[in-house]
Structure formats: C-alpha cells, structure tokens
Design a protein around this motif. Sequence first.
Motif, PDB file in Angstrom:
ATOM      1  N   LYS A   2       0.852  -1.190   0.000  1.00 22.72           N
ATOM      2  CA  LYS A   2       0.000   0.000   0.000  1.00 22.72           C
ATOM      3  C   LYS A   2       0.882   1.233   0.000  1.00 22.72           C
ATOM      4  O   LYS A   2       1.835   1.328   0.772  1.00 22.72           O
ATOM      5  N   VAL A   3       0.542   2.163  -0.896  1.00 21.19           N
ATOM      6  CA  VAL A   3       1.313   3.391  -1.047  1.00 21.19           C
ATOM      7  C   VAL A   3       0.416   4.564  -0.666  1.00 21.19           C
ATOM      8  O   VAL A   3      -0.676   4.723  -1.224  1.00 21.19           O
ATOM      9  N   ARG A   4       0.887   5.361   0.308  1.00 25.18           N
ATOM     10  CA  ARG A   4       0.128   6.506   0.793  1.00 25.18           C
ATOM     11  C   ARG A   4       0.749   7.783   0.215  1.00 25.18           C
ATOM     12  O   ARG A   4       1.958   7.982   0.315  1.00 25.18           O
ATOM     13  N   TYR A   5      -0.108   8.612  -0.402  1.00 24.26           N
ATOM     14  CA  TYR A   5       0.390   9.869  -0.957  1.00 24.26           C
ATOM     15  C   TYR A   5      -0.765  10.833  -1.188  1.00 24.26           C
ATOM     16  O   TYR A   5      -1.936  10.451  -1.063  1.00 24.26           O
TER      17      TYR A   5
ATOM     18  N   ALA B 138      11.142  -2.255  -1.745  1.00 24.87           N
ATOM     19  CA  ALA B 138      12.067  -1.586  -2.669  1.00 24.87           C
ATOM     20  C   ALA B 138      11.490  -1.544  -4.086  1.00 24.87           C
ATOM     21  O   ALA B 138      11.573  -0.523  -4.776  1.00 24.87           O
ATOM     22  N   ARG B 139      10.882  -2.655  -4.506  1.00 24.18           N
ATOM     23  CA  ARG B 139      10.311  -2.726  -5.861  1.00 24.18           C
ATOM     24  C   ARG B 139       9.169  -1.738  -6.040  1.00 24.18           C
ATOM     25  O   ARG B 139       9.066  -1.064  -7.060  1.00 24.18           O
TER      26      ARG B 139
ATOM     27  N   THR C 151       7.669   5.601  -8.110  1.00 18.73           N
ATOM     28  CA  THR C 151       8.371   6.894  -8.065  1.00 18.73           C
ATOM     29  C   THR C 151       8.157   7.751  -9.316  1.00 18.73           C
ATOM     30  O   THR C 151       7.879   8.943  -9.193  1.00 18.73           O
ATOM     31  N   PRO C 152       8.239   7.197 -10.532  1.00 18.71           N
ATOM     32  CA  PRO C 152       8.048   8.056 -11.719  1.00 18.71           C
ATOM     33  C   PRO C 152       6.634   8.627 -11.843  1.00 18.71           C
ATOM     34  O   PRO C 152       6.423   9.597 -12.576  1.00 18.71           O
TER      35      PRO C 152
ATOM     36  N   PHE D 192       5.694  10.290  -0.755  1.00 18.34           N
ATOM     37  CA  PHE D 192       4.809   9.140  -0.574  1.00 18.34           C
ATOM     38  C   PHE D 192       5.490   8.184   0.385  1.00 18.34           C
ATOM     39  O   PHE D 192       6.691   8.284   0.637  1.00 18.34           O
ATOM     40  N   SER D 193       4.718   7.273   0.938  1.00 20.22           N
ATOM     41  CA  SER D 193       5.298   6.263   1.819  1.00 20.22           C
ATOM     42  C   SER D 193       4.633   4.924   1.549  1.00 20.22           C
ATOM     43  O   SER D 193       3.501   4.866   1.085  1.00 20.22           O
TER      44      SER D 193
END
Length: 150
Positions: free
Chosen positions: A10-13, A41-42, A48-49, A55-56
């Motif tokens: 899960k990516v929070r942003y 890491a993946r 990122t792009p 983000f975390s």
Amino acid sequence: MPMSTWFECKVRYDKIQENGSAKKVNEPYLVDALSFTEAEARIIEEVTPYISGDFSVSAVKRTNFTEIFWDDTADKWYHVKVSFITLDEKTAVEKKTTSHILVAANDFRGALDHFMEGMKGTMADFEVSSIAETQLMDVYKAKLEGQTAE
C-alpha cells in the motif's frame, strides 16, 4: 522457475483530484518479490516516476495468489477463488483445495470469460467459488536478470 510470491504493497500519498485539490490516498499495488524488503524496494522503484511529491509505503503483506491471468487491455483486477476437486482413491472421498487466482479484465463477465479461457486444457475438476473486483491499482511482475532499470 521458482513460483512467484506476490506481495500487496500500500502506497500513501497526496493524489491531485480533477478539481485540482489534493486528497490523501492509500492505494494497493501487487509486486512479485522474494521478500518483504524486496517488495518494498520494488514498489518504491515502480511508483516513483508516477507520483509527484512525498509518498510512503504504508503496508506490505504476502498474498495467496497462485496464478495471474494477464490482459494488457484490461483496467481492473479480479480475485477468482476456485476450488479444485480431487477424489481420494483409497476412501473415494471428494477433497476440495482452494486456490486464489488474479484475473485482469474490464468487467465481471470478462473476468469469468478470461478465467475460463485460462483454465482450458486443465485436467482437474474445479468450481468457481467467487469472483470479486479488487482495489489493486497495478501489478508488477518480477524483473528478470538483465532487465534492470539502470
């Protein structure tokens, strides 16, 4: 070839909405990785792009998907729960083994059709227990040696 281990990350942003305002979101992605550390890491490398600003990675958990049926034209992911039926030859008792398969499709009907197409040729008896749309934003296959993003 080793079996894939799929991790939900899960990516929070802050996602910019159509009206221009920012809204905090926590979106799930699926990555093929060997460990929790590699999965984190993946996902950082993959998102990122596409994410401007901070983000975390708010969560990483192993999933129980045994197979993925891909479709590059699809924009949704469906979780298909399927029971494989085997007969114990000694006791003649039916045994069900549940598997979880992720299917790319544009809608529920497409998910069922794509799943059935993917199961053609299987000798095992099976029944679909459920099909449910997931919240997954995207799924990232493992990068094989020589496919590094350097």
